[in-house]
Design a protein around this motif. Sequence first.
Motif, PDB file in Angstrom:
ATOM      1  N   LYS A  92      -6.786 -15.387 -21.934  1.00  0.00           N
ATOM      2  CA  LYS A  92      -7.844 -14.910 -22.815  1.00  0.00           C
ATOM      3  C   LYS A  92      -8.845 -13.829 -22.250  1.00  0.00           C
ATOM      4  N   HIS A  93      -9.262 -12.906 -23.048  1.00  0.00           N
ATOM      5  CA  HIS A  93     -10.161 -11.795 -22.434  1.00  0.00           C
ATOM      6  C   HIS A  93     -11.203 -11.228 -23.337  1.00  0.00           C
ATOM      7  N   GLY A  94     -12.170 -10.688 -22.896  1.00  0.00           N
ATOM      8  CA  GLY A  94     -13.049  -9.839 -23.984  1.00  0.00           C
ATOM      9  C   GLY A  94     -14.355 -10.664 -23.904  1.00  0.00           C
ATOM     10  N   ARG A  95     -14.616 -11.402 -22.758  1.00  0.00           N
ATOM     11  CA  ARG A  95     -15.714 -12.416 -22.783  1.00  0.00           C
ATOM     12  C   ARG A  95     -16.463 -12.466 -21.309  1.00  0.00           C
ATOM     13  N   HIS A  96     -17.853 -13.086 -21.259  1.00  0.00           N
ATOM     14  CA  HIS A  96     -18.354 -13.233 -20.183  1.00  0.00           C
ATOM     15  C   HIS A  96     -18.382 -14.788 -19.922  1.00  0.00           C
ATOM     16  N   LEU A  97     -17.856 -15.364 -19.023  1.00  0.00           N
ATOM     17  CA  LEU A  97     -17.759 -16.768 -18.743  1.00  0.00           C
ATOM     18  C   LEU A  97     -18.917 -17.264 -17.710  1.00  0.00           C
ATOM     19  N   ALA A  98     -19.983 -17.179 -18.370  1.00  0.00           N
ATOM     20  CA  ALA A  98     -21.246 -17.668 -17.252  1.00  0.00           C
ATOM     21  C   ALA A  98     -21.302 -19.066 -16.803  1.00  0.00           C
ATOM     22  N   HIS A  99     -21.645 -19.384 -15.450  1.00  0.00           N
ATOM     23  CA  HIS A  99     -21.640 -20.549 -15.086  1.00  0.00           C
ATOM     24  C   HIS A  99     -23.141 -20.788 -14.428  1.00  0.00           C
ATOM     25  N   ASN A 100     -23.701 -21.945 -14.344  1.00  0.00           N
ATOM     26  CA  ASN A 100     -24.862 -22.067 -13.491  1.00  0.00           C
ATOM     27  C   ASN A 100     -24.269 -22.307 -12.214  1.00  0.00           C
ATOM     28  N   PRO A 101     -24.720 -21.526 -11.160  1.00  0.00           N
ATOM     29  CA  PRO A 101     -24.021 -21.575  -9.676  1.00  0.00           C
ATOM     30  C   PRO A 101     -24.311 -23.075  -8.873  1.00  0.00           C
ATOM     31  N   ALA A 102     -25.310 -23.680  -9.354  1.00  0.00           N
ATOM     32  CA  ALA A 102     -25.594 -25.054  -8.986  1.00  0.00           C
ATOM     33  C   ALA A 102     -24.765 -25.974  -9.443  1.00  0.00           C
ATOM     34  N   LYS A 103     -24.117 -25.856 -10.674  1.00  0.00           N
ATOM     35  CA  LYS A 103     -23.329 -26.892 -11.046  1.00  0.00           C
ATOM     36  C   LYS A 103     -21.881 -26.264 -11.641  1.00  0.00           C
ATOM     37  N   ALA A 104     -21.460 -25.063 -11.190  1.00  0.00           N
ATOM     38  CA  ALA A 104     -20.266 -24.367 -11.697  1.00  0.00           C
ATOM     39  C   ALA A 104     -19.035 -25.309 -10.985  1.00  0.00           C
ATOM     40  N   PRO A 105     -17.897 -24.875 -11.589  1.00  0.00           N
ATOM     41  CA  PRO A 105     -16.659 -25.539 -11.113  1.00  0.00           C
ATOM     42  C   PRO A 105     -16.189 -24.801 -10.065  1.00  0.00           C
ATOM     43  N   PRO A 106     -15.291 -25.145  -9.103  1.00  0.00           N
ATOM     44  CA  PRO A 106     -15.013 -24.385  -7.810  1.00  0.00           C
ATOM     45  C   PRO A 106     -14.184 -23.042  -8.532  1.00  0.00           C
ATOM     46  N   LEU A 107     -13.860 -22.047  -7.610  1.00  0.00           N
ATOM     47  CA  LEU A 107     -13.329 -20.894  -7.961  1.00  0.00           C
ATOM     48  C   LEU A 107     -11.958 -20.980  -8.062  1.00  0.00           C
ATOM     49  N   SER A 108     -11.715 -22.170  -7.241  1.00  0.00           N
ATOM     50  CA  SER A 108     -10.073 -22.682  -7.395  1.00  0.00           C
ATOM     51  C   SER A 108      -9.531 -22.885  -8.713  1.00  0.00           C
ATOM     52  N   ASN A 109     -10.619 -23.404  -9.676  1.00  0.00           N
ATOM     53  CA  ASN A 109     -10.096 -23.428 -10.890  1.00  0.00           C
ATOM     54  C   ASN A 109      -9.638 -22.265 -11.681  1.00  0.00           C
ATOM     55  N   VAL A 110     -10.098 -21.301 -11.287  1.00  0.00           N
ATOM     56  CA  VAL A 110      -9.475 -19.814 -11.587  1.00  0.00           C
ATOM     57  C   VAL A 110      -8.300 -19.701 -10.889  1.00  0.00           C
ATOM     58  N   LEU A 111      -8.120 -20.022  -9.572  1.00  0.00           N
ATOM     59  CA  LEU A 111      -6.834 -19.619  -8.803  1.00  0.00           C
ATOM     60  C   LEU A 111      -5.795 -20.532  -9.591  1.00  0.00           C
ATOM     61  N   LEU A 112      -6.001 -21.850  -9.599  1.00  0.00           N
ATOM     62  CA  LEU A 112      -5.084 -22.611 -10.194  1.00  0.00           C
ATOM     63  C   LEU A 112      -4.693 -22.143 -11.772  1.00  0.00           C
ATOM     64  N   SER A 113      -5.712 -21.746 -12.590  1.00  0.00           N
ATOM     65  CA  SER A 113      -5.201 -21.234 -13.998  1.00  0.00           C
ATOM     66  C   SER A 113      -4.515 -20.146 -13.784  1.00  0.00           C
ATOM     67  N   LEU A 114      -4.595 -18.965 -12.772  1.00  0.00           N
ATOM     68  CA  LEU A 114      -3.838 -17.850 -12.561  1.00  0.00           C
ATOM     69  C   LEU A 114      -2.455 -18.206 -12.154  1.00  0.00           C
ATOM     70  N   VAL A 115      -2.299 -18.973 -11.342  1.00  0.00           N
ATOM     71  CA  VAL A 115      -0.670 -19.489 -10.626  1.00  0.00           C
ATOM     72  C   VAL A 115      -0.330 -20.113 -11.628  1.00  0.00           C
ATOM     73  N   GLN A 116      -0.514 -21.067 -12.542  1.00  0.00           N
ATOM     74  CA  GLN A 116      -0.028 -21.458 -13.629  1.00  0.00           C
ATOM     75  C   GLN A 116       0.522 -20.657 -14.320  1.00  0.00           C
ATOM     76  N   LYS A 117      -0.332 -19.608 -14.854  1.00  0.00           N
ATOM     77  CA  LYS A 117       0.115 -18.754 -16.117  1.00  0.00           C
ATOM     78  C   LYS A 117       1.381 -17.608 -15.309  1.00  0.00           C
ATOM     79  N   ALA A 118       1.287 -17.692 -14.147  1.00  0.00           N
ATOM     80  CA  ALA A 118       2.465 -17.033 -13.447  1.00  0.00           C
ATOM     81  C   ALA A 118       3.627 -17.549 -13.272  1.00  0.00           C
ATOM     82  N   GLY A 119       3.507 -18.802 -13.860  1.00  0.00           N
ATOM     83  CA  GLY A 119       5.087 -19.702 -14.261  1.00  0.00           C
ATOM     84  C   GLY A 119       4.890 -20.845 -12.731  1.00  0.00           C
TER      85      GLY A 119
END
Length: 444
Positions: A400-427
């Motif tokens: 999904k696109h067209g947005r800004h997903l803003a997180h509090n750096p002190a409470k943010a999920p790890p960047l690995s959540n993005v990496l997991l999302s992308l590799v899953q969508k790649a199959g």
Amino acid sequence: MFRTPLSRRHVLRGAGAALALPFLDAMLPRLQSAPSSFKPWAKSIGPAPRMIFCYVPNGVNIFEWVPKDDGEKYALSPTLDTLKDHRSDFTVISGLGHPAAQGGHSGADTWLTAANLKGKPGADYTNTVSVDQVAAQLHGKKTRFPSLQISDKGGTGNALHSNTLSFDANGTPMPAESSPRRLFERLFVPDAASDRAATLKRYAERRSILDDVAAESAALNSKLGPKDRMKMDEYLTSVRATEKQVERLQGWVDRPKPDVKDGGLQLNSKPEDGHDRPMWLDVMLELSYLAFVTDLTRVVTFEWSREASGYGGAGENHHELSHHGGDPGMLGKLAVIDRFHLTKLARFLGLLKATTDGDGTVLDRTVVMYGSGMNSGAGGEHSPKNLPLLVAGGRKLGLKHGRHLAHNPAKAPPLSNVLLSLVQKAGVETQKFADSTGTLTGLV
């Protein structure tokens, strides 16, 4: 390409005297790169999921990068306004970082691995597999090249200052290519008969060595204790992976490469030449595009510059400006480099979007992750938190696109959540990558 500068030896002559001129701005060369004439293809050879990870070093001017508001109605920041023509094709993600990373100029080493490089007792440096190689394990079975690694330095570089973003299953760095011409020849130039024979001989010799190593290792294994057996099992796993790679390479020797001409490709561009810098970025992205549309590979990592180095569009010292100390003038120049980089990303997105791919475009099935593994921060500190990041493309894969997903750096999920999302969508069928806690809400 250059406007001829006034010679520093120029003198004014009059009444028999010669007076040397003071140093003038007109004595500096004016860098002006030639625009690329490369044109996108009308369509790809067939739809497939693809991934490219584009890395810029030294962080960004975070003040002009992060949008002030979030959600779908956010206003583009001054830097991200460079991508306004692709607003609906990307998502800005702020606040995320790698909790285990040390920060500083080791950001490229951990950007796609999330590893704690100092985490193994007694070891100075220990990395883990990068997410691109997780995807390559799946898609590499169907392509001539499981993945491509590109960087401006080439090779692997040094620990904590890697010249590559890719690390294999053992955390070993995978060498990158820096020469556009060598990369083009590797991808598209047919091998001569003598080259083919030499290649087959080399593969046969490698198989013979691997067979001997496996046999001797099996005999040795029975004499080892439990701890050493575990180490030996890891070693044998690596040997078996190499055997499979050799078998796969042998299967491609007699399959012709795609017929691609070099017209419009500025293959002589040099990555560390300040003048060539814009052209080099363009041609390496063009070659990545061609590798995708010909289905030579589906996974690319591209380190635009090694950490603690890099150039702007007119040869500016990127690393020096990242140590801005909060100086407004240096921050302004850093933002100019940030926008220069995004002009190259925008052009690449345009190439992907201009090419039909099944019932959509190549961009619709290509995941593009762009950013840096460090944040130069408010005062020039090199933090692994609140990393500059955006994800583009992949709509047909479920992003999904067209947005800004803003997180509090002190409470943010790890960047690995993005990496997991992308590799899953790649199959890739996996529920975990590195220190992920799940996929990233709002991106999938």
